[in-house]
Design a protein around this motif. Structure first.
Motif, PDB file in Angstrom:
ATOM      1  N   ARG A  71     -16.211 -15.338  24.466  1.00 21.78           N
ATOM      2  CA  ARG A  71     -15.061 -14.779  23.568  1.00 21.78           C
ATOM      3  C   ARG A  71     -15.372 -15.484  22.130  1.00 21.78           C
ATOM      4  NH1 ARG A  71      -9.766 -16.034  27.590  1.00 21.78           N
ATOM      5  NH2 ARG A  71      -9.932 -14.045  28.414  1.00 21.78           N
ATOM      6  N   SER A  72     -16.109 -16.816  22.181  1.00 23.73           N
ATOM      7  CA  SER A  72     -16.478 -17.224  21.022  1.00 23.73           C
ATOM      8  C   SER A  72     -17.861 -17.020  20.321  1.00 23.73           C
ATOM      9  CB  SER A  72     -16.533 -18.962  21.034  1.00 23.73           C
ATOM     10  OG  SER A  72     -17.407 -19.287  22.079  1.00 23.73           O
ATOM     11  N   SER A  73     -18.529 -16.130  21.068  1.00 19.30           N
ATOM     12  CA  SER A  73     -19.776 -15.697  20.652  1.00 19.30           C
ATOM     13  C   SER A  73     -19.749 -14.863  19.715  1.00 19.30           C
ATOM     14  CB  SER A  73     -20.731 -15.185  21.672  1.00 19.30           C
ATOM     15  OG  SER A  73     -21.745 -14.511  21.207  1.00 19.30           O
ATOM     16  N   ARG A  74     -20.843 -14.904  18.785  1.00 22.24           N
ATOM     17  CA  ARG A  74     -20.665 -13.811  17.581  1.00 22.24           C
ATOM     18  C   ARG A  74     -21.743 -12.724  17.917  1.00 22.24           C
ATOM     19  NH1 ARG A  74     -22.907 -16.934  12.213  1.00 22.24           N
ATOM     20  NH2 ARG A  74     -24.217 -17.712  13.808  1.00 22.24           N
ATOM     21  N   ARG A  75     -22.407 -12.611  19.035  1.00 27.18           N
ATOM     22  CA  ARG A  75     -23.267 -11.631  19.467  1.00 27.18           C
ATOM     23  C   ARG A  75     -22.858 -10.918  20.664  1.00 27.18           C
ATOM     24  NH1 ARG A  75     -25.654 -11.589  14.770  1.00 27.18           N
ATOM     25  NH2 ARG A  75     -26.929 -13.725  14.228  1.00 27.18           N
ATOM     26  N   ILE A  76     -21.653 -11.340  21.227  1.00 30.28           N
ATOM     27  CA  ILE A  76     -21.110 -10.596  22.267  1.00 30.28           C
ATOM     28  C   ILE A  76     -19.717 -10.062  22.104  1.00 30.28           C
ATOM     29  CG2 ILE A  76     -20.357 -10.738  24.629  1.00 30.28           C
ATOM     30  CD1 ILE A  76     -22.223 -13.151  25.262  1.00 30.28           C
ATOM     31  N   GLY A  77     -19.622  -8.919  22.137  1.00 31.65           N
ATOM     32  CA  GLY A  77     -18.301  -8.148  22.105  1.00 31.65           C
ATOM     33  C   GLY A  77     -17.581  -7.504  23.200  1.00 31.65           C
ATOM     34  N   CYS A  78     -16.279  -7.106  23.145  1.00 34.13           N
ATOM     35  CA  CYS A  78     -15.479  -6.737  24.027  1.00 34.13           C
ATOM     36  C   CYS A  78     -15.126  -5.039  23.560  1.00 34.13           C
ATOM     37  CB  CYS A  78     -14.073  -7.499  24.465  1.00 34.13           C
ATOM     38  SG  CYS A  78     -13.543  -6.851  25.812  1.00 34.13           S
ATOM     39  N   GLY A  79     -15.311  -4.298  24.581  1.00 29.79           N
ATOM     40  CA  GLY A  79     -14.970  -2.884  24.352  1.00 29.79           C
ATOM     41  C   GLY A  79     -13.676  -2.739  24.883  1.00 29.79           C
ATOM     42  N   VAL A 131     -15.156 -20.710  35.496  1.00 31.59           N
ATOM     43  CA  VAL A 131     -15.218 -19.317  34.978  1.00 31.59           C
ATOM     44  C   VAL A 131     -14.375 -19.482  33.510  1.00 31.59           C
ATOM     45  CG1 VAL A 131     -12.793 -18.625  35.987  1.00 31.59           C
ATOM     46  CG2 VAL A 131     -14.411 -16.906  35.226  1.00 31.59           C
ATOM     47  N   ALA A 132     -13.333 -20.540  33.394  1.00 30.94           N
ATOM     48  CA  ALA A 132     -12.801 -20.613  32.133  1.00 30.94           C
ATOM     49  C   ALA A 132     -14.065 -20.843  31.010  1.00 30.94           C
ATOM     50  CB  ALA A 132     -11.815 -21.697  32.162  1.00 30.94           C
ATOM     51  N   SER A 133     -14.955 -21.657  31.358  1.00 26.99           N
ATOM     52  CA  SER A 133     -15.953 -21.870  30.247  1.00 26.99           C
ATOM     53  C   SER A 133     -16.606 -20.749  29.908  1.00 26.99           C
ATOM     54  CB  SER A 133     -16.868 -23.072  31.028  1.00 26.99           C
ATOM     55  OG  SER A 133     -16.078 -24.180  31.311  1.00 26.99           O
ATOM     56  N   LEU A 134     -16.747 -19.890  30.830  1.00 25.47           N
ATOM     57  CA  LEU A 134     -17.475 -18.542  30.914  1.00 25.47           C
ATOM     58  C   LEU A 134     -16.783 -17.736  29.798  1.00 25.47           C
ATOM     59  CD1 LEU A 134     -19.867 -16.676  31.034  1.00 25.47           C
ATOM     60  CD2 LEU A 134     -18.904 -15.802  33.084  1.00 25.47           C
ATOM     61  N   LYS A 135     -15.554 -17.675  30.092  1.00 26.07           N
ATOM     62  CA  LYS A 135     -14.660 -16.821  29.236  1.00 26.07           C
ATOM     63  C   LYS A 135     -14.812 -17.473  27.764  1.00 26.07           C
ATOM     64  CE  LYS A 135     -11.702 -15.273  32.805  1.00 26.07           C
ATOM     65  NZ  LYS A 135     -10.169 -15.186  33.611  1.00 26.07           N
ATOM     66  N   ASN A 136     -14.656 -18.685  27.502  1.00 29.02           N
ATOM     67  CA  ASN A 136     -14.739 -19.127  26.245  1.00 29.02           C
ATOM     68  C   ASN A 136     -15.883 -19.137  25.612  1.00 29.02           C
ATOM     69  OD1 ASN A 136     -11.938 -20.465  26.688  1.00 29.02           O
ATOM     70  ND2 ASN A 136     -12.713 -22.474  27.456  1.00 29.02           N
ATOM     71  N   GLY A 138     -25.703 -18.163  25.600  1.00 30.80           N
ATOM     72  CA  GLY A 138     -27.236 -17.886  25.807  1.00 30.80           C
ATOM     73  C   GLY A 138     -27.590 -17.241  27.132  1.00 30.80           C
ATOM     74  N   VAL A 139     -27.171 -17.646  28.230  1.00 29.17           N
ATOM     75  CA  VAL A 139     -27.480 -17.018  29.326  1.00 29.17           C
ATOM     76  C   VAL A 139     -26.685 -15.712  29.361  1.00 29.17           C
ATOM     77  CG1 VAL A 139     -26.917 -17.482  31.847  1.00 29.17           C
ATOM     78  CG2 VAL A 139     -27.625 -19.407  30.708  1.00 29.17           C
ATOM     79  N   SER A 140     -25.409 -15.753  29.110  1.00 30.24           N
ATOM     80  CA  SER A 140     -24.655 -14.555  29.282  1.00 30.24           C
ATOM     81  C   SER A 140     -25.269 -13.338  28.336  1.00 30.24           C
ATOM     82  CB  SER A 140     -23.208 -14.643  28.582  1.00 30.24           C
ATOM     83  OG  SER A 140     -22.372 -15.672  29.579  1.00 30.24           O
ATOM     84  N   ARG A 141     -25.886 -13.555  27.118  1.00 27.60           N
ATOM     85  CA  ARG A 141     -26.527 -12.725  26.501  1.00 27.60           C
ATOM     86  C   ARG A 141     -27.761 -12.346  27.113  1.00 27.60           C
ATOM     87  NH1 ARG A 141     -27.560 -15.190  20.473  1.00 27.60           N
ATOM     88  NH2 ARG A 141     -28.618 -13.376  20.353  1.00 27.60           N
TER      89      ARG A 141
END
Length: 232
Positions: A147-155, A139-144, A108-111
């Motif tokens: 990566r598992s978010s349905r609302r955040i995507g990687c270009g 940082v491993a928790s942030l990456k997880n 949620g924070v990252s979003r």
């Protein structure tokens, strides 16, 4: 109110602290308004300079107000109260301390940060911004989380963004109660203040990486145009 460039946010008229929309212009800097557990916890948060672990809230409640409360009970008070901002596992603070109102996890924070930034960011840039806001995690928790978010995507360039871009803010507010239901306009001020913070963090980070003397390390490429900044 506090004004920063073109951004206006609420502030306590007594201590000058930045207030979130959920604090309703009622700061606890003068102590609890009444002797309830939520008000005691809020007064404690207003008296410190950074987020606290739940066990410290419980300890200070007993020491300063004679309010005996177990750590699980303290957590049950802090977690649902929108005045408190989650700052990491078992840790809470206030908007004035840096963390953002609403989200209760790294996804949620990252979003919120990605929506405010308005453009994709690398994991390293996102991590730097969250750490500057006062979040405590590895940082491993942030990456997880992203990566598992349905609302955040990687270009294709390895940078991450909130999806879909055009409706990101509205979707964020539907999923995470960032501002009170009766104050939807408060989202704009909070988002703009966060966007300003993220820009400042990226300038700081760029300066630190430049000082290493290797301009292309860590995926950075400043090109030939001085002053160009990428959210990398």
């Amino acid at each position: 109110m506090l004004r920063r460039a073109d951004v206006t946010v609420d502030a306590c008229p007594l201590c000058g602290a930045r207030l979130s929309p959920c604090e309703s212009n009622r700061c606890g800097c003068r102590g609890p308004r009444w002797p309830s557990r939520p008000e005691i916890m809020y007064a404690i948060a207003c008296s410190v300079r950074s987020p606290l672990h739940v066990r410290d809230f419980a300890r200070l409640a007993q020491r300063d107000y004679g309010c005996g409360i177990a750590v699980p009970s303290a957590n049950a008070v802090l977690s649902p109260d929108p005045r408190f901002c989650w700052a990491g596992q078992g840790t809470y603070g206030l908007y004035r301390h840096g963390p953002l109102p609403g989200p209760r996890n790294l996804e949620g924070v990252s979003r919120m940060v990605l929506v405010a930034a308005g453009e994709p960011m690398t994991v390293d840039a996102l991590d730097y911004s969250l750490k500057q806001l006062g979040y405590r995690y590895n940082v491993a928790s942030l990456k997880n989380a992203i990566r598992s978010s349905r609302r955040i995507g990687c270009g294709p360039d390895g940078r991450w963004a909130h999806v879909p871009g055009g409706a990101a803010g509205a979707e964020q507010r539907r999923d995470v109660p960032v501002v009170p239901a009766g104050r939807p306009e408060a989202w704009t001020g909070l988002r703009d203040a966060l966007a300003e913070d993220v820009r400042r963090f990226m300038v700081q980070r760029e300066a630190k990486l430049r000082s290493l003397g290797v301009p292309h390390r860590f995926g950075l490429d400043w090109g030939e145009q001085p002053g160009t900044m990428l959210l990398t």
